[in-house]
Structures are given as C-alpha cells and as structure tokens.
Design a protein around this motif. Sequence first.
Motif, PDB file in Angstrom:
ATOM      1  N   VAL A 122      11.301 -14.612  24.332  1.00 33.63           N
ATOM      2  CA  VAL A 122      10.882 -15.294  25.545  1.00 33.63           C
ATOM      3  C   VAL A 122      11.844 -14.979  26.685  1.00 33.63           C
ATOM      4  CG1 VAL A 122      10.337 -17.523  26.590  1.00 33.63           C
ATOM      5  CG2 VAL A 122       9.941 -17.161  24.145  1.00 33.63           C
ATOM      6  N   ASP A 123      11.284 -14.567  27.818  1.00 40.46           N
ATOM      7  CA  ASP A 123      12.093 -14.299  29.012  1.00 40.46           C
ATOM      8  C   ASP A 123      12.103 -15.556  29.872  1.00 40.46           C
ATOM      9  OD1 ASP A 123      13.402 -13.352  31.202  1.00 40.46           O
ATOM     10  OD2 ASP A 123      11.726 -12.138  31.955  1.00 40.46           O
ATOM     11  N   GLY A 129       7.646 -15.024  32.472  1.00 35.82           N
ATOM     12  CA  GLY A 129       8.074 -15.175  31.086  1.00 35.82           C
ATOM     13  C   GLY A 129       7.843 -16.585  30.578  1.00 35.82           C
ATOM     14  N   ASP A 132       4.136 -17.001  29.976  1.00 36.19           N
ATOM     15  CA  ASP A 132       3.761 -16.335  28.725  1.00 36.19           C
ATOM     16  C   ASP A 132       4.128 -17.200  27.523  1.00 36.19           C
ATOM     17  OD1 ASP A 132       2.735 -14.146  30.016  1.00 36.19           O
ATOM     18  OD2 ASP A 132       4.529 -12.907  29.778  1.00 36.19           O
ATOM     19  N   TYR A 133       5.269 -17.861  27.601  1.00 39.38           N
ATOM     20  CA  TYR A 133       5.717 -18.742  26.520  1.00 39.38           C
ATOM     21  C   TYR A 133       4.731 -19.889  26.328  1.00 39.38           C
ATOM     22  CZ  TYR A 133       8.950 -21.888  24.005  1.00 39.38           C
ATOM     23  OH  TYR A 133       9.548 -22.717  23.093  1.00 39.38           O
TER      24      TYR A 133
END
Length: 457
Positions: A122-123, A129, A132-133
Amino acid sequence: MASRKTTNATVSPKGSLETLSQREVQQLRETGSGSVYALFRQCALAILNTGSNSDNAKTILEAYPDFEILIHQLDRGIRLELCNAPADAFVDGEMIASTREMLFSGLRDIVYTQSELENKRVDFNSSQGITDYVFHLLRNARTLRAGVEPNIVVCWGGHSISSEEYKYTKIVGHELGLRGLDICTGCGPGVMKGPMKGATIAHAKQRIIGGRYLGLTEPGIIAAEAPNPIVNELVILPDIEKRLEAFVRVGHGIIIFPGGAGTAEELLYLLGILLHPDNREVPFPLIMTGPKSATPYLEQLHAFIGHTLGAEAQQRCKVIINDPAQVAREMAKGIKEVTQFRRERSDAYHFNWLLKIDESFQRPFEPTHENMAGLNLTREQPVHELAAQLRRAFSGIVAGNVKVQGIRLIEEHGPYQITGDPQIMQPLGRLLQAFVDQHRMKLPGGSAYVPCYRVLS
C-alpha cells in the motif's frame, strides 16, 4: 454496565472464511496474541453484544473482562472457541446466524487489513494509493459487484434519536425499498437500523430477493455501537477516514437524518469533497430529511453549513421535511443521473473512481488534546480545506464521547480545547449546545451528558 450472563461455545465460519489457504490459517492462528488479537477481541465483543443499548466502548469491555477467543486450526479452515461470551448472542446453545456471519466478517477484515500492511503493497504517501487500499479492502469483503446498476443509498444519522425520528427513518427506508434501492449505513442502532428495517419489508413486498443491507464501520465505532442484526454485509475498515471514503465510493446517493456530532462529521466530510473544484460537475444526490419535529435541528444544521462553508455548500444539499415518498423519489431521480454520468465517462458503477478526495480527508486524525487545539478553524484557507478541519473537530468530539481511547484521554486531561475565528466558533458552539439540549450526544439514560470539549474564540 454490570457484569452479564456469559456462556462458552465453539463456532465455525459461515458466510466468510469458509475456504482458506494454509498461509491464511497460519496467519489467523498468529492473530491469537498481540495488538491484532486485542483489536479482534474488542470488535468481536461488540458484535456479540448486538442489541445492546450501550454506546460506551469502555463500559462494554468492562462488563466482560474475562471474555476470550481461542483460534483452532482444522483441516479445511478454523474454529473459534469463545470463553465467557455474552449469552444473548445464542439461542438454545446455537449462535444467532447473523451474529455468526458478522463475527467472521470482522475476523476477515482485521486479518486482511493486517496482511496488506505487512506486505507493504500500500502506498500511503499518495491519495491514489489510499483509495486503492480502500478498494482492495472492499473487494476482499465482496462488497463490490461489477455490472449491477447503481442502487445503494447511504443513510447517515444518529444513534441517539427520538422514537418519532426513528419511525420516520423506517418509513423512508420503506419508500426506498419499494423503488428497488438497497441501504448502506454505519450498521449500528437508531438511524443506522431504521432505514434497513423499513427496506426489508418493502423488498419483501416487491419480491426482491437478495436485498443488500450494507454496514460499514471501524474498530473504534463498532466497539461502542454494536451492529444491528439486519446487516447482512458487514465491513470493518481500519479507521474512520477509510470508512468515510468507503461510504462515498460505494454509495450512489446519501440521506442525512437527524443525529449528533458523528452526523455532522459525516456531512462536513462529504461537503468538503463535493466543494473541491475537481468535483463541481460530479452528480451526487444529498438530501437532509426528518419528521416535522426535527425541523429545528435540520434548519440549524443547514444554517451552520451556511455560516461556515457558505451558500454553495448549502446548495449541494436538498432539505425535505416530513415527506418520505418525496425523499425516495428525489433519491431515485438523482441516482439515475449518477448512472448516466458514469455510463458516459465509462466509470465503474460499483466504485466511484472519478470523485477527487484530497489527502487532507484521507489522513487519519488522532484526536489528542494537542491536535484538537491545533485545528486550523479560520477562513484563511480554501473552503473545502476548512470543511476538512471542521470534520476533524467533530471526529474528536465523537472520540471523546464514545471511543475507549478518547474517553480515557478526557478522564486524564479534561475536555478538548477548540479554538478558531469567532465567526466560526460562535455557530459551532450554538450547534454543539443544541446537540446537548436535544440529547443527541449520547444515548438517553444514566447521568447527564458532560461535554468532552470547550469551544473558545
């Protein structure tokens, strides 16, 4: 809360975690110690207390000091052994089906969250990011269903509401259900239960099989507000910011019912996002509603938005008083616009990728006394950034009211100190005092509410 009747039992998965890899089983067994286990124990105890009238996480934990969960490995999965569990979660020795589903949903989410963090995929240094998580957490929970046209209505509002307001939420939920719309809430009592209850009857009338009653929560909230038993899809996000983003990414429209500090936090979060320049053209139906008796509350909250965020923010939110059918018609109409907008831009129906969410809305806010005192509640910033700061103020008040860590901080250091421009502090103080006067800060009963904050100009 005094100690209550307990029981011992073993339970196997149903609805989640029915098939597991060897690595997943090993990971679950390792959950039996350390901070991850403590987090699961806290969430599990809340789930087993479904139907409880308490909204104090510390009180619930103290009522079952000997509650424990042991995780056993089987050839095809796992089994949980519950020691000194709340007896009300069982009927004739069998755990209630909805409780069992939610128990393993909680375990699924907590373990997956930890797995994602340990894999370091995870970014967290970028807004994309973090989004996206949130997407992966929801996909792992099977919340995202590709190809299904938009029909999820998020209902926000308080757990401490009057019986008349609760009945009104059921009627609105019924009208939504008659139009084939599904319900998503914070999964607790009050407004989080009423619309779901109304929709279940409407779905039955329309012979809708597979109606969705989605509950999104986070560990600090679920520990204080046990899920209601109507929820058939429970997702536990890791913190309040991920939870709020999940609401606006999966929901296709939002209804604000009467509530307290938590409801104001949610409304400010959404308005801050909608006021971002990149989101000005994105359709997102937002309705504030309640019975006639809630008119003063709705008018005061709407006025607060005008005093702090301006007329544009007020225009993004439609107010409908005492007309459940009109609320449902307006929401259905708004969702059709959402569908058309996403179809034209090839955006997913099940996850709102086009909505721009700044990192200021995504970064977890820790409500310490220092952080609360350091909030930037001035007009010398873009309006959507002011909304983010106000959202954090209300988030801290929620923590001080119901979350274990927040309650303990208030006990140790006294009330939070909230400062800012007088033209912001004055309407904020009036709104919070109205919440207190209308008993919207805590569930009724027990001692009088003692504010966990002080508003200073």
